[in-house]
Design a protein around this motif. Sequence first.
Motif, PDB file in Angstrom:
ATOM      1  N   TRP A  72       0.836  -1.210   0.000  1.00  0.00           N
ATOM      2  CA  TRP A  72       0.000   0.000   0.000  1.00  0.00           C
ATOM      3  C   TRP A  72       0.865   1.253   0.000  1.00  0.00           C
ATOM      4  O   TRP A  72       0.561   2.232  -0.685  1.00  0.00           O
ATOM      5  N   ILE A  73       1.937   1.242   0.776  1.00  0.00           N
ATOM      6  CA  ILE A  73       2.860   2.392   0.802  1.00  0.00           C
ATOM      7  C   ILE A  73       3.355   2.688  -0.603  1.00  0.00           C
ATOM      8  O   ILE A  73       3.330   3.838  -1.049  1.00  0.00           O
ATOM      9  N   ASP A  74       3.807   1.669  -1.298  1.00  0.00           N
ATOM     10  CA  ASP A  74       4.330   1.870  -2.660  1.00  0.00           C
ATOM     11  C   ASP A  74       3.265   2.443  -3.591  1.00  0.00           C
ATOM     12  O   ASP A  74       3.535   3.367  -4.366  1.00  0.00           O
ATOM     13  N   ARG A  75       2.053   1.901  -3.518  1.00  0.00           N
ATOM     14  CA  ARG A  75       0.974   2.348  -4.407  1.00  0.00           C
ATOM     15  C   ARG A  75       0.559   3.791  -4.095  1.00  0.00           C
ATOM     16  O   ARG A  75       0.322   4.588  -5.005  1.00  0.00           O
ATOM     17  N   LYS A  76       0.459   4.127  -2.809  1.00  0.00           N
ATOM     18  CA  LYS A  76       0.072   5.493  -2.425  1.00  0.00           C
ATOM     19  C   LYS A  76       1.186   6.493  -2.757  1.00  0.00           C
ATOM     20  O   LYS A  76       0.918   7.595  -3.225  1.00  0.00           O
ATOM     21  N   ARG A  77       2.439   6.101  -2.531  1.00  0.00           N
ATOM     22  CA  ARG A  77       3.572   6.982  -2.841  1.00  0.00           C
ATOM     23  C   ARG A  77       3.623   7.299  -4.338  1.00  0.00           C
ATOM     24  O   ARG A  77       3.898   8.435  -4.723  1.00  0.00           O
ATOM     25  N   ARG A  78       3.329   6.323  -5.166  1.00  0.00           N
ATOM     26  CA  ARG A  78       3.331   6.560  -6.620  1.00  0.00           C
ATOM     27  C   ARG A  78       2.291   7.615  -7.016  1.00  0.00           C
ATOM     28  O   ARG A  78       2.512   8.380  -7.963  1.00  0.00           O
ATOM     29  N   VAL A  79       1.177   7.677  -6.319  1.00  0.00           N
ATOM     30  CA  VAL A  79       0.172   8.712  -6.596  1.00  0.00           C
ATOM     31  C   VAL A  79       0.750  10.087  -6.274  1.00  0.00           C
ATOM     32  O   VAL A  79       0.596  11.030  -7.057  1.00  0.00           O
ATOM     33  N   VAL A  80       1.424  10.232  -5.141  1.00  0.00           N
ATOM     34  CA  VAL A  80       2.055  11.511  -4.795  1.00  0.00           C
ATOM     35  C   VAL A  80       3.083  11.887  -5.858  1.00  0.00           C
ATOM     36  O   VAL A  80       3.130  13.030  -6.313  1.00  0.00           O
ATOM     37  N   GLU A  81       3.893  10.922  -6.264  1.00  0.00           N
ATOM     38  CA  GLU A  81       4.931  11.199  -7.268  1.00  0.00           C
ATOM     39  C   GLU A  81       4.313  11.625  -8.602  1.00  0.00           C
ATOM     40  O   GLU A  81       4.837  12.506  -9.279  1.00  0.00           O
ATOM     41  N   ARG A  82       3.201  11.031  -8.972  1.00  0.00           N
ATOM     42  CA  ARG A  82       2.577  11.332 -10.272  1.00  0.00           C
ATOM     43  C   ARG A  82       1.788  12.635 -10.257  1.00  0.00           C
ATOM     44  O   ARG A  82       1.826  13.404 -11.210  1.00  0.00           O
ATOM     45  N   TYR A  83       1.049  12.887  -9.173  1.00  0.00           N
ATOM     46  CA  TYR A  83       0.142  14.036  -9.118  1.00  0.00           C
ATOM     47  C   TYR A  83       0.695  15.225  -8.335  1.00  0.00           C
ATOM     48  O   TYR A  83       0.151  16.321  -8.418  1.00  0.00           O
ATOM     49  N   GLY A  84       1.740  15.011  -7.526  1.00  0.00           N
ATOM     50  CA  GLY A  84       2.341  16.107  -6.766  1.00  0.00           C
ATOM     51  C   GLY A  84       1.511  16.580  -5.592  1.00  0.00           C
ATOM     52  O   GLY A  84       1.723  17.674  -5.084  1.00  0.00           O
ATOM     53  N   CYS A  85       0.547  15.768  -5.176  1.00  0.00           N
ATOM     54  CA  CYS A  85      -0.258  16.111  -4.002  1.00  0.00           C
ATOM     55  C   CYS A  85      -0.602  14.822  -3.265  1.00  0.00           C
ATOM     56  O   CYS A  85      -0.278  13.731  -3.726  1.00  0.00           O
ATOM     57  N   THR A 111      -0.770  -0.708  -9.150  1.00  0.00           N
ATOM     58  CA  THR A 111       0.417   0.144  -9.102  1.00  0.00           C
ATOM     59  C   THR A 111       0.158   1.457  -8.379  1.00  0.00           C
ATOM     60  O   THR A 111       1.058   2.008  -7.752  1.00  0.00           O
ATOM     61  N   TYR A 112      -1.073   1.967  -8.456  1.00  0.00           N
ATOM     62  CA  TYR A 112      -1.440   3.265  -7.873  1.00  0.00           C
ATOM     63  C   TYR A 112      -2.653   3.118  -6.967  1.00  0.00           C
ATOM     64  O   TYR A 112      -3.618   2.439  -7.348  1.00  0.00           O
ATOM     65  N   ALA A 113      -2.615   3.791  -5.804  1.00  0.00           N
ATOM     66  CA  ALA A 113      -3.764   3.801  -4.893  1.00  0.00           C
ATOM     67  C   ALA A 113      -3.975   5.214  -4.368  1.00  0.00           C
ATOM     68  O   ALA A 113      -3.120   5.753  -3.656  1.00  0.00           O
ATOM     69  N   ALA A 114      -5.110   5.808  -4.736  1.00  0.00           N
ATOM     70  CA  ALA A 114      -5.449   7.154  -4.264  1.00  0.00           C
ATOM     71  C   ALA A 114      -6.231   7.040  -2.958  1.00  0.00           C
ATOM     72  O   ALA A 114      -7.381   7.460  -2.855  1.00  0.00           O
ATOM     73  N   HIS A 115      -5.599   6.440  -1.971  1.00  0.00           N
ATOM     74  CA  HIS A 115      -6.161   6.277  -0.630  1.00  0.00           C
ATOM     75  C   HIS A 115      -5.306   7.083   0.329  1.00  0.00           C
ATOM     76  O   HIS A 115      -4.100   7.245   0.122  1.00  0.00           O
ATOM     77  N   GLY A 116      -5.890   7.570   1.397  1.00  0.00           N
ATOM     78  CA  GLY A 116      -5.179   8.424   2.340  1.00  0.00           C
ATOM     79  C   GLY A 116      -3.962   7.774   2.968  1.00  0.00           C
ATOM     80  O   GLY A 116      -3.947   6.575   3.220  1.00  0.00           O
ATOM     81  N   GLY A 117      -2.945   8.612   3.213  1.00  0.00           N
ATOM     82  CA  GLY A 117      -1.760   8.143   3.916  1.00  0.00           C
ATOM     83  C   GLY A 117      -0.451   8.580   3.305  1.00  0.00           C
ATOM     84  O   GLY A 117       0.569   8.536   3.972  1.00  0.00           O
TER      85      GLY A 117
END
Length: 156
Positions: A72-85, A111-117
């Motif tokens: 989950w950490i990896d998937r959520k971190r990828r969202v931050v990296e892609r969207y910048g938020c 690969t991507y999870a737009a879940h809080g954290g």
Amino acid sequence: MTAAAPSVEELEAQERRLVLPRFTYDDAWALGSLLVELARERRAPVAIDITRGGQQLFHAALPGSTPDNDAWIDRKRRVVERYGCSSYLVGARFRAKGTTFEDSSRLDPDTYAAHGGAFPLAVEGAGVIGAVVVSGLPQVEDHALVVEALERFIAA
């Protein structure tokens, strides 16, 4: 701790407010240690991760966390990296449009999870340089834990 789900406007305000003057290796240790301390006080079964520029600077897995939390950490971190938020803000923006990240982003949910954290590490004058991520609680609580730690870290 059951936190209320913040609005898109509240999430955007958090990101404007939680900008760091700098972020060093020592800062990663201090922020990560603060998150561990807060999580232990709450007996939260979480994993914590901090990256900067693609390098993992801090990782901790507390009792009750599992290898799934790292995924989950990896998937959520990828969202931050892609969207910048924050990953929570990305998901909230899709929900505000009446859809979901999974249905409308066209990105692989494995690969991507737009879940809080996952929250961006933004530095004054540099923008987003990394991410701090917590996984193991309901998404609003993962997000709230990271925000609380960043608020305390910046105030210190």
